[in-house]
Write an enzyme that holds these catalytic residues in place. Sequence first.
Site, PDB file in Angstrom:
ATOM      1  N   GLY A   1      15.770  99.925  75.708  1.00  0.00           N
ATOM      2  CA  GLY A   1      15.967 100.045  77.150  1.00  0.00           C
ATOM      3  C   GLY A   1      16.072 101.514  77.457  1.00  0.00           C
ATOM      4  O   GLY A   1      17.037 102.161  77.071  1.00  0.00           O
ATOM      5  N   HIS A   2      15.034 102.069  78.071  1.00  0.00           N
ATOM      6  CA  HIS A   2      15.017 103.502  78.361  1.00  0.00           C
ATOM      7  C   HIS A   2      15.087 103.697  79.866  1.00  0.00           C
ATOM      8  O   HIS A   2      14.187 103.286  80.601  1.00  0.00           O
ATOM      9  CB  HIS A   2      13.741 104.140  77.790  1.00  0.00           C
ATOM     10  CG  HIS A   2      13.647 104.014  76.297  1.00  0.00           C
ATOM     11  ND1 HIS A   2      12.574 104.443  75.574  1.00  0.00           N
ATOM     12  CD2 HIS A   2      14.514 103.517  75.390  1.00  0.00           C
ATOM     13  CE1 HIS A   2      12.784 104.205  74.281  1.00  0.00           C
ATOM     14  NE2 HIS A   2      13.955 103.635  74.154  1.00  0.00           N
TER      15      HIS A   2
ATOM     16  N   LYS B   1      16.835 109.048  75.279  1.00  0.00           N
ATOM     17  CA  LYS B   1      15.448 109.357  74.882  1.00  0.00           C
ATOM     18  C   LYS B   1      14.510 109.252  76.078  1.00  0.00           C
ATOM     19  O   LYS B   1      13.607 110.069  76.248  1.00  0.00           O
ATOM     20  CB  LYS B   1      14.989 108.387  73.772  1.00  0.00           C
ATOM     21  CG  LYS B   1      15.805 108.487  72.505  1.00  0.00           C
ATOM     22  CD  LYS B   1      15.383 107.449  71.477  1.00  0.00           C
ATOM     23  CE  LYS B   1      15.722 106.027  71.846  1.00  0.00           C
ATOM     24  NZ  LYS B   1      17.155 105.701  71.876  1.00  0.00           N
TER      25      LYS B   1
ATOM     26  N   ASP C   1      20.270 104.626  72.657  1.00  0.00           N
ATOM     27  CA  ASP C   1      20.772 104.953  73.997  1.00  0.00           C
ATOM     28  C   ASP C   1      21.232 106.397  74.136  1.00  0.00           C
ATOM     29  O   ASP C   1      22.142 106.701  74.913  1.00  0.00           O
ATOM     30  CB  ASP C   1      21.924 104.003  74.393  1.00  0.00           C
ATOM     31  CG  ASP C   1      21.503 102.548  74.311  1.00  0.00           C
ATOM     32  OD1 ASP C   1      20.340 102.268  74.623  1.00  0.00           O
ATOM     33  OD2 ASP C   1      22.339 101.716  73.930  1.00  0.00           O
TER      34      ASP C   1
ATOM     35  N   ARG D   1       3.150  87.867  56.473  1.00  0.00           N
ATOM     36  CA  ARG D   1       1.698  87.668  56.682  1.00  0.00           C
ATOM     37  C   ARG D   1       1.335  86.217  57.026  1.00  0.00           C
ATOM     38  O   ARG D   1       2.178  85.452  57.386  1.00  0.00           O
ATOM     39  CB  ARG D   1       0.902  88.187  55.480  1.00  0.00           C
ATOM     40  CG  ARG D   1       1.048  89.695  55.323  1.00  0.00           C
ATOM     41  CD  ARG D   1       0.998  90.134  53.903  1.00  0.00           C
ATOM     42  NE  ARG D   1       2.185  89.687  53.179  1.00  0.00           N
ATOM     43  CZ  ARG D   1       2.298  89.650  51.863  1.00  0.00           C
ATOM     44  NH1 ARG D   1       1.280  89.997  51.117  1.00  0.00           N
ATOM     45  NH2 ARG D   1       3.410  89.266  51.291  1.00  0.00           N
TER      46      ARG D   1
ATOM     47  N   THR E   1      20.664  94.445  77.568  1.00  0.00           N
ATOM     48  CA  THR E   1      21.467  93.219  77.562  1.00  0.00           C
ATOM     49  C   THR E   1      22.683  93.313  78.481  1.00  0.00           C
ATOM     50  O   THR E   1      23.381  92.315  78.675  1.00  0.00           O
ATOM     51  CB  THR E   1      21.984  92.925  76.127  1.00  0.00           C
ATOM     52  OG1 THR E   1      22.738  94.063  75.687  1.00  0.00           O
ATOM     53  CG2 THR E   1      20.837  92.666  75.175  1.00  0.00           C
ATOM     54  N   GLY E   2      22.967  94.495  79.007  1.00  0.00           N
ATOM     55  CA  GLY E   2      24.135  94.664  79.884  1.00  0.00           C
ATOM     56  C   GLY E   2      25.456  94.675  79.128  1.00  0.00           C
ATOM     57  O   GLY E   2      26.522  94.763  79.722  1.00  0.00           O
TER      58      GLY E   2
HETATM   59  P1  GDP Z   1      17.647 105.641  75.664  1.00  0.00           P
HETATM   60  O1  GDP Z   1      17.623 104.226  75.222  1.00  0.00           O
HETATM   61  O2  GDP Z   1      17.866 106.598  74.555  1.00  0.00           O
HETATM   62  O3  GDP Z   1      16.470 106.019  76.527  1.00  0.00           O
HETATM   63  O4  GDP Z   1      18.929 105.777  76.604  1.00  0.00           O
HETATM   64  P2  GDP Z   1      19.347 104.765  77.791  1.00  0.00           P
HETATM   65  O5  GDP Z   1      18.438 104.984  78.920  1.00  0.00           O
HETATM   66  O6  GDP Z   1      19.514 103.384  77.262  1.00  0.00           O
HETATM   67  O7  GDP Z   1      20.806 105.260  78.085  1.00  0.00           O
HETATM   68  C1  GDP Z   1      21.062 106.542  78.539  1.00  0.00           C
HETATM   69  C2  GDP Z   1      21.733 106.443  79.928  1.00  0.00           C
HETATM   70  O8  GDP Z   1      22.317 107.681  80.268  1.00  0.00           O
HETATM   71  C3  GDP Z   1      20.774 106.158  81.053  1.00  0.00           C
HETATM   72  O9  GDP Z   1      21.438 105.397  82.010  1.00  0.00           O
HETATM   73  C4  GDP Z   1      20.411 107.546  81.594  1.00  0.00           C
HETATM   74  O10 GDP Z   1      20.039 107.524  82.943  1.00  0.00           O
HETATM   75  C5  GDP Z   1      21.715 108.262  81.426  1.00  0.00           C
HETATM   76  N1  GDP Z   1      21.665 109.695  81.108  1.00  0.00           N
HETATM   77  C6  GDP Z   1      20.730 110.391  80.407  1.00  0.00           C
HETATM   78  N2  GDP Z   1      21.117 111.670  80.239  1.00  0.00           N
HETATM   79  C7  GDP Z   1      22.324 111.777  80.853  1.00  0.00           C
HETATM   80  C8  GDP Z   1      23.271 112.851  80.992  1.00  0.00           C
HETATM   81  O11 GDP Z   1      23.083 113.952  80.526  1.00  0.00           O
HETATM   82  N3  GDP Z   1      24.424 112.577  81.672  1.00  0.00           N
HETATM   83  C9  GDP Z   1      24.679 111.351  82.205  1.00  0.00           C
HETATM   84  N4  GDP Z   1      25.825 111.186  82.852  1.00  0.00           N
HETATM   85  N5  GDP Z   1      23.837 110.319  82.067  1.00  0.00           N
HETATM   86  C10 GDP Z   1      22.677 110.528  81.397  1.00  0.00           C
HETATM   87  P1  IMO Z   2      17.130 102.043  72.724  1.00  0.00           P
HETATM   88  O1  IMO Z   2      15.665 102.308  72.490  1.00  0.00           O
HETATM   89  C1  IMO Z   2      20.954 100.437  71.309  1.00  0.00           C
HETATM   90  C2  IMO Z   2      20.754  97.324  68.229  1.00  0.00           C
HETATM   91  C3  IMO Z   2      21.266  95.972  68.682  1.00  0.00           C
HETATM   92  C4  IMO Z   2      21.783  95.428  67.384  1.00  0.00           C
HETATM   93  C5  IMO Z   2      20.752  95.938  66.377  1.00  0.00           C
HETATM   94  C6  IMO Z   2      19.667  94.942  66.026  1.00  0.00           C
HETATM   95  O2  IMO Z   2      17.466 101.677  74.108  1.00  0.00           O
HETATM   96  O3  IMO Z   2      17.952 103.155  72.164  1.00  0.00           O
HETATM   97  P2  IMO Z   2      17.604  93.952  67.381  1.00  0.00           P
HETATM   98  O4  IMO Z   2      17.540  93.179  68.654  1.00  0.00           O
HETATM   99  O5  IMO Z   2      16.809  95.194  67.372  1.00  0.00           O
HETATM  100  O6  IMO Z   2      17.310  93.084  66.177  1.00  0.00           O
HETATM  101  O7  IMO Z   2      19.147  94.357  67.223  1.00  0.00           O
HETATM  102  O8  IMO Z   2      20.167  97.079  66.964  1.00  0.00           O
HETATM  103  N1  IMO Z   2      19.706  97.922  69.086  1.00  0.00           N
HETATM  104  C7  IMO Z   2      19.934  98.886  69.983  1.00  0.00           C
HETATM  105  N2  IMO Z   2      21.076  99.479  70.378  1.00  0.00           N
HETATM  106  N3  IMO Z   2      19.777 100.840  71.837  1.00  0.00           N
HETATM  107  C8  IMO Z   2      18.617 100.290  71.438  1.00  0.00           C
HETATM  108  O9  IMO Z   2      17.406 100.714  71.845  1.00  0.00           O
HETATM  109  C9  IMO Z   2      18.669  99.238  70.486  1.00  0.00           C
HETATM  110  N4  IMO Z   2      17.735  98.472  69.893  1.00  0.00           N
HETATM  111  C10 IMO Z   2      18.370  97.685  69.038  1.00  0.00           C
HETATM  112  O10 IMO Z   2      22.290  96.114  69.646  1.00  0.00           O
HETATM  113  O11 IMO Z   2      23.018  96.023  67.056  1.00  0.00           O
HETATM  114 MG    MG Z   3      18.587 102.420  75.613  1.00  0.00          MG
END
Ligand code: GDP
Ligand code: IMO
Ligand code: MG
Length: 443
Positions: free
Chosen positions: A39-40, A15, A12, A160, A320-321
């Site tokens: 979750g991106h 990316k 998170d 496998r 997952t919220g």
């Molecule tokens: P990822 O899993 O690495 O793609 O990251 P997520 O999308 O799960 O979480 C990043 C969150 O931060 C998202 O809600 C983005 O919209 C938000 N975000 C990304 N860059 C910034 C930033 O520079 N500032 C703020 N306030 N939010 C950001």
């Molecule tokens: P993004 O791509 C944050 C964490 C889970 C748990 C552990 C194992 O959005 O950065 P899993 O379901 O993969 O077996 O869970 O890894 N986890 C993440 N935490 N961002 C993610 O993806 C994650 N993918 C897995 O919360 O602790």
């Molecule tokens: Mg994420």
Amino acid sequence: MCSVVVGLQWGDEGKGKLVDLLAADHHAVVRYNGGANAGHSVVVGGTRYSLHLIPSGILYPGKAAVIGNGVVVDPWKLAEELDGLAAKGVDTSGLVISSRAHAVLQYHKLEDGLREDLLKRVGAERAPSGPDQAQGAVPVSEIGTTRRGIGPAYADKVQRACGVRMSDLSRPEQLREKLALALALKDPMLRVLAPNEPALNLNQMLEQALAIGARLSPMVRDTTQVLHAMLREGKRILFEGANGSLLDVDHGTYPYVTGSTCIASGVGPGTGVPSTRLGRVLGVMKAYSTRVGSGPMPTELKNALGDQIRVKGREFGTTTGRPRRVGWLDLVAVRYSAMINGATGIALTMLDVLAGLDEINVCTGYRVNGQVIKDFPPDAFDLARAEPVYETVRGFTEELGTCRARRELPDGARRYVEFIEREVGVPVDVVSVGPGREQTILG
Ligand code: GDP
Ligand code: IMO
Ligand code: MG
């Protein structure tokens, strides 16, 4: 040369936003690891898109988007995601899925949840005050997985025989064989752990899997050949890491990790494109730390300040919220991640979230048994014993959301960026000051 975007923390990091930015000058965007645990979030023109399996590059019309062989694909989730994007007017015709990628099936999700429930139960019985707790051991607990079937699907791939590849979803006879074997292998476990669940039904599973296979089969290809054909034509490919380096199954905080290779070197096994093709390795990190799920996190803030950062940074899981655990920036961890990824540059996100703090703590070392160490420990057992050693730096009061150049950043924010560059030894190429595409400082 190709590029890869990886997370330098526990996921998170932002990316999705960086992939969306870099996608503009690449021909294709490729996922190489993870599954629908990712979750991106990408915000374009005020609209928020949440992507789980589909590469973030899909938001550019006509861009090739590839789900590589290293991804575990929940075909129903993928169909749902395709429908959701279509409803928002996104053209998804550029998506191809590796025929070698493994499918996440119903029993993987069931198994994931049952294992987590069991770990929780066993963990509670063996709690520190319990009669059974071994001296000095880190207590057993659930991993806190996303329950998306990731671990069991990767386990079946490695064990496998019963691993189902995307190609198998359109081979009825082959699929029947594999599902029958899977049921035979899983039935005893399911009967013990879920005695009240109805038994898995082979014919029903086969029918459902073939139906979803029929829908997705036009997109299923030998993506290794697709990608190498692009490389021969001189096209630039962007690889999108999922999860984070500290969740990497080998290099992360084991056992509190995910099931795949999240770091940049996962590109080779996860796509068939050799890592020697990678020129740029962009490590994404936030200006503080977050973690979802269990496992040690030395800089965690379990107080009002942590709550404040969580709310300002909207730190609630995209998948997952769940509220994310929040803490100060841990540079021991980031330095290690930059090293194992071979990061050529850093994208620093969420700097705007720290506005309003007079002082900011940054962890630059750990104290273990009275000694200060700078190297990140190899697993959760050792990390659980580490206490953060902080340096306190001056904060900044001004909001950053409208800054578009480094020189527009207030002093405190600029110094914070420079501090990170010095400590990690890698240049900060991008500073992100908000979720929007335009809220970005390059260079
Ligand atoms: P990822 O899993 O690495 O793609 O990251 P997520 O999308 O799960 O979480 C990043 C969150 O931060 C998202 O809600 C983005 O919209 C938000 N975000 C990304 N860059 C910034 C930033 O520079 N500032 C703020 N306030 N939010 C950001
Ligand atoms: P993004 O791509 C944050 C964490 C889970 C748990 C552990 C194992 O959005 O950065 P899993 O379901 O993969 O077996 O869970 O890894 N986890 C993440 N935490 N961002 C993610 O993806 C994650 N993918 C897995 O919360 O602790
Ligand atoms: Mg994420």
